[in-house]
Design a protein around this motif. Structure first.
Motif, PDB file in Angstrom:
ATOM      1  N   PHE A 160       0.819  -1.212   0.000  1.00  0.00           N
ATOM      2  CA  PHE A 160       0.000   0.000   0.000  1.00  0.00           C
ATOM      3  C   PHE A 160       0.858   1.269   0.000  1.00  0.00           C
ATOM      4  O   PHE A 160       0.610   2.176  -0.808  1.00  0.00           O
ATOM      5  CB  PHE A 160      -0.955  -0.020   1.196  1.00  0.00           C
ATOM      6  N   PRO A 161       1.865   1.397   0.867  1.00  0.00           N
ATOM      7  CA  PRO A 161       2.719   2.588   0.756  1.00  0.00           C
ATOM      8  C   PRO A 161       3.420   2.685  -0.599  1.00  0.00           C
ATOM      9  O   PRO A 161       3.553   3.787  -1.156  1.00  0.00           O
ATOM     10  CB  PRO A 161       3.733   2.400   1.897  1.00  0.00           C
ATOM     11  N   LEU A 162       3.862   1.535  -1.146  1.00  0.00           N
ATOM     12  CA  LEU A 162       4.530   1.562  -2.443  1.00  0.00           C
ATOM     13  C   LEU A 162       3.573   2.032  -3.532  1.00  0.00           C
ATOM     14  O   LEU A 162       3.933   2.847  -4.397  1.00  0.00           O
ATOM     15  CB  LEU A 162       5.059   0.163  -2.770  1.00  0.00           C
ATOM     16  N   GLY A 163       2.336   1.565  -3.510  1.00  0.00           N
ATOM     17  CA  GLY A 163       1.369   1.987  -4.512  1.00  0.00           C
ATOM     18  C   GLY A 163       1.043   3.467  -4.416  1.00  0.00           C
ATOM     19  O   GLY A 163       0.965   4.172  -5.428  1.00  0.00           O
ATOM     20  N   SER A 222      -3.421   7.519 -15.212  1.00  0.00           N
ATOM     21  CA  SER A 222      -4.321   6.666 -14.424  1.00  0.00           C
ATOM     22  C   SER A 222      -4.180   5.205 -14.830  1.00  0.00           C
ATOM     23  O   SER A 222      -4.179   4.304 -13.976  1.00  0.00           O
ATOM     24  CB  SER A 222      -5.771   7.129 -14.598  1.00  0.00           C
ATOM     25  N   GLU A 223      -4.043   4.967 -16.142  1.00  0.00           N
ATOM     26  CA  GLU A 223      -3.887   3.593 -16.599  1.00  0.00           C
ATOM     27  C   GLU A 223      -2.594   2.979 -16.081  1.00  0.00           C
ATOM     28  O   GLU A 223      -2.568   1.809 -15.677  1.00  0.00           O
ATOM     29  CB  GLU A 223      -3.931   3.550 -18.128  1.00  0.00           C
ATOM     30  N   ARG A 224      -1.516   3.812 -16.091  1.00  0.00           N
ATOM     31  CA  ARG A 224      -0.270   3.274 -15.571  1.00  0.00           C
ATOM     32  C   ARG A 224      -0.364   2.992 -14.068  1.00  0.00           C
ATOM     33  O   ARG A 224       0.148   1.982 -13.583  1.00  0.00           O
ATOM     34  CB  ARG A 224       0.868   4.266 -15.843  1.00  0.00           C
ATOM     35  N   VAL A 225      -1.031   3.905 -13.346  1.00  0.00           N
ATOM     36  CA  VAL A 225      -1.194   3.694 -11.906  1.00  0.00           C
ATOM     37  C   VAL A 225      -2.027   2.444 -11.632  1.00  0.00           C
ATOM     38  O   VAL A 225      -1.678   1.608 -10.777  1.00  0.00           O
ATOM     39  CB  VAL A 225      -1.832   4.936 -11.255  1.00  0.00           C
ATOM     40  N   HIS A 226      -3.124   2.296 -12.369  1.00  0.00           N
ATOM     41  CA  HIS A 226      -3.954   1.098 -12.199  1.00  0.00           C
ATOM     42  C   HIS A 226      -3.182  -0.163 -12.558  1.00  0.00           C
ATOM     43  O   HIS A 226      -3.339  -1.210 -11.904  1.00  0.00           O
ATOM     44  CB  HIS A 226      -5.210   1.204 -13.053  1.00  0.00           C
ATOM     45  N   VAL A 266       0.022  -0.579 -12.265  1.00  0.00           N
ATOM     46  CA  VAL A 266       0.947  -0.858 -11.164  1.00  0.00           C
ATOM     47  C   VAL A 266       0.208  -1.486  -9.974  1.00  0.00           C
ATOM     48  O   VAL A 266       0.698  -2.447  -9.354  1.00  0.00           O
ATOM     49  CB  VAL A 266       1.672   0.439 -10.752  1.00  0.00           C
ATOM     50  N   TRP A 267      -0.992  -0.960  -9.640  1.00  0.00           N
ATOM     51  CA  TRP A 267      -1.774  -1.559  -8.551  1.00  0.00           C
ATOM     52  C   TRP A 267      -2.134  -3.016  -8.854  1.00  0.00           C
ATOM     53  O   TRP A 267      -2.095  -3.879  -7.964  1.00  0.00           O
ATOM     54  CB  TRP A 267      -3.045  -0.749  -8.302  1.00  0.00           C
ATOM     55  N   LEU A 268      -2.464  -3.273 -10.129  1.00  0.00           N
ATOM     56  CA  LEU A 268      -2.780  -4.651 -10.506  1.00  0.00           C
ATOM     57  C   LEU A 268      -1.557  -5.548 -10.368  1.00  0.00           C
ATOM     58  O   LEU A 268      -1.659  -6.687  -9.872  1.00  0.00           O
ATOM     59  CB  LEU A 268      -3.312  -4.674 -11.949  1.00  0.00           C
ATOM     60  N   LEU A 269      -0.402  -5.038 -10.797  1.00  0.00           N
ATOM     61  CA  LEU A 269       0.824  -5.831 -10.656  1.00  0.00           C
ATOM     62  C   LEU A 269       1.136  -6.082  -9.177  1.00  0.00           C
ATOM     63  O   LEU A 269       1.564  -7.188  -8.807  1.00  0.00           O
ATOM     64  CB  LEU A 269       1.988  -5.108 -11.326  1.00  0.00           C
ATOM     65  N   LEU A 270       0.925  -5.072  -8.349  1.00  0.00           N
ATOM     66  CA  LEU A 270       1.151  -5.266  -6.917  1.00  0.00           C
ATOM     67  C   LEU A 270       0.198  -6.309  -6.329  1.00  0.00           C
ATOM     68  O   LEU A 270       0.595  -7.145  -5.504  1.00  0.00           O
ATOM     69  CB  LEU A 270       0.992  -3.934  -6.178  1.00  0.00           C
ATOM     70  N   ALA A 271      -1.073  -6.250  -6.766  1.00  0.00           N
ATOM     71  CA  ALA A 271      -2.046  -7.228  -6.260  1.00  0.00           C
ATOM     72  C   ALA A 271      -1.683  -8.639  -6.709  1.00  0.00           C
ATOM     73  O   ALA A 271      -1.707  -9.593  -5.912  1.00  0.00           O
ATOM     74  CB  ALA A 271      -3.452  -6.857  -6.728  1.00  0.00           C
ATOM     75  N   LEU A 272      -1.337  -8.788  -8.011  1.00  0.00           N
ATOM     76  CA  LEU A 272      -0.947 -10.115  -8.502  1.00  0.00           C
ATOM     77  C   LEU A 272       0.325 -10.603  -7.821  1.00  0.00           C
ATOM     78  O   LEU A 272       0.446 -11.793  -7.489  1.00  0.00           O
ATOM     79  CB  LEU A 272      -0.764 -10.064 -10.020  1.00  0.00           C
TER      80      LEU A 272
END
Length: 506
Positions: free
Chosen positions: A22-25, A158-162, A164-170
């Motif tokens: 979460f802090p990284l995202g 926004s797409e890049r941020v999303h 990155v969040w998806l990569l973090l979740a996976l």
């Protein structure tokens, strides 16, 4: 244990991932936004400097439209240039007349036209797409000549941020899966000594041989527990082996001298004077009592060391067999033996337990029953009014086995103490050992039931043994209306020879 260890590993891993991802995202999202804002500011300052030179050279009308279009195409946004009065000089996209008339009132352009050193950075939504707006004044020296407004769509950010969040979740899920796999292996390895202890304990509990557990595996606490278990199991096995040896050897070592003693006493009958015959008969009676006591003690010793599993027993068949076996003896003493009852089916009991229970209860009933009276064997369903008690309602079905006599009975205090070992009623005649009812109670408890004594309506004793019923062997048939209540009565023939009244305790 494996599940708990695995759950603890996954919980710790999930907390660690949450604290890191979460802090990284959020840091990445803020960094991307700042990068886009700085890039827009730099582009706005570049266009502002070019516009200042073009206005000063008097080529604003020729150079600025081309410059605005080129810049807008490069950044994928929109470029708007106005003069000092707010009039439109160049734009990369067409505007309506109303928009052109109100350019000076736009917040970012108004601030830039006032010549302030600050830039107006706003995020607005135009046509469902988020835009980042940057306004910069156009100056030539200290004189304000106009303003430049650049809007950049933030959809790519926004797409890049999303993404990155998806990569973090996976990545987090993959990490949890890896932790789960590795944690399962570690938990199984950690719990292996515990499972070996559990297996060895079960083997020991069912009467198996105590197999020593390895004490070289697992943490120190588990190794210490394994060492303690091995010592306990070895000690327990030694005690059980000694008890088995005693139960097996005592049967022969005690029965043989008793039989020889009785034989010698009987051989002395012809050589003893008439006045000594009473003492000889008393000695023979005490010898028989001692033999019965030895049999009872050996039976209880075998029950203590036995770890047999319960099995299905046809209660009606056992009752019929014991009725047939005991009927001749009851006839010789002038007592009726009646088999009655309406409980059919199987119960769960130790092998041979129901037979021993009936033999002891019938022996006690015969000892206290006067001639001409009746002893009744009656298996019955468990009373419906008793099933309301919580400790009974949650368990299996039960059947009551009654042995009712018409003897002198016992007081309430005597009935409470009748199951104690070696206890006999104060007015009990010679011949009893005080072990019969104790053995009955032990057999009933070992079979999952209970035993108790009640006062019979006829004045005698009602010995009740409750046993759990066995489940159906096959799926139960459809429920049908119950048959009318019936009783079956299998009496012996009318006794012909009475005997004297003999009252004794169980």
């Amino acid at each position: 244990m494996t599940r708990r260890l695995l759950l603890s590993y996954l919980t710790l891993a999930a907390l660690l991932l949450v604290c890191l991802e979460f802090p990284l995202g959020f840091l990445y999202s803020r960094g991307e936004r700042e990068r886009v804002i700085n890039a827009a500011k730099d582009e706005a300052e570049s266009v502002s400097a070019y516009a200042a030179l073009s206005i000063a050279a008097g080529r604003a009308a020729q150079d600025l439209p081309e410059r605005a279009a080129h810049c807008a195409a490069r950044i994928g946004g929109k470029v708007l240039i106005v003069d000092g009065s707010g009039a439109l000089l160049a734009t990369s996209h067409p505007l309506t007349e109303r928009e052109e008339d109100s350019l000076a009132s736009w917040p970012g352009i108004a601030a830039a036209l006032r010549g302030t050193a600050t830039e107006d950075v706003r995020t607005s939504t135009i046509g469902g797409v988020e835009y980042l707006a940057v306004a910069t004044p156009v100056r030539h020296g200290a004189e304000g000549q106009g303003a430049v407004r650049i809007t950049v769509p933030t959809r790519m950010v926004s797409e890049r941020v999303h993404h990155v969040w998806l990569l973090l979740a996976l990545g987090g899920l993959a990490a949890l899966a890896a932790v789960a796999a590795l944690g399962f292996v570690i938990a199984r390895w950690t719990g292996r000594p515990i499972r070996e202890l559990e297996h060895a304990t079960k083997e020991l509990a069912v009467g198996g041989t105590a197999v020593p557990v390895a004490i070289t595996k697992g943490p120190p606490e588990v190794r210490s527990l394994a060492a303690t278990f091995n010592r306990t199991a070895a000690r327990l096995e030694h005690l059980l082996s000694s008890q088995r040896a005693f139960a097996g050897e005592a049967s022969h070592q005690l029965k043989t001298p008793l039989a020889a003693l009785r034989l010698r006493l009987e051989n002395l009958e012809n050589d003893i004077a008439e006045r000594g015959r009473g003492s000889l008969a008393a000695a023979l009676t005490e010898t028989d009592r001692l033999a019965r006591m030895v049999e009872g003690l050996l039976a209880m010793a075998r029950l203590d060391e036995s770890a047999a599993e319960r099995e299905r027993v046809d209660l009606g068949q056992v009752c019929a067999e014991r009725h047939h076996a005991w009927s001749p003896l009851f006839e010789r003493h002038g007592v009726w033996l009646v088999l009655a009852g309406d409980a059919e089916g199987e119960v769960m009991a130790l092998p041979g337990a129901v037979e021993q229970i009936l033999d002891n209860l019938l022996s006690n009933a015969l000892r206290v029953s006067p001639p001409g009276t009746t002893v009744t064997i009656a298996p019955r369903p468990y009373p419906a009014h008793e099933r309301r008690f919580p400790h009974r309602a949650s368990g299996p079905g039960r059947v009551e086995l009654h042995v009712v006599d018409e003897g002198p009975g016992m007081s309430e205090e005597q009935r409470r103490r009748a199951f104690d070992r070696f206890w006999r009623a104060p007015d009990a005649p010679k011949g009893g050992t005080g072990l019969g009812l104790a053995l009955v109670q032990r057999l009933a408890h070992a079979s999952g039931g209970e035993a108790l004594l009640r006062g019979a309506p006829t004045g005698g004793l009602d010995a009740v043994v409750t046993l759990p019923t066995a489940g159906p062997r096959h799926p139960a048939p459809p429920v049908r209306p119950p048959a009318p209540h019936t009783w079956r009565c299998v009496p012996t023939r009318r006794p012909g020879r009475p005997r004297s009244r003999d009252r004794s305790a169980a």
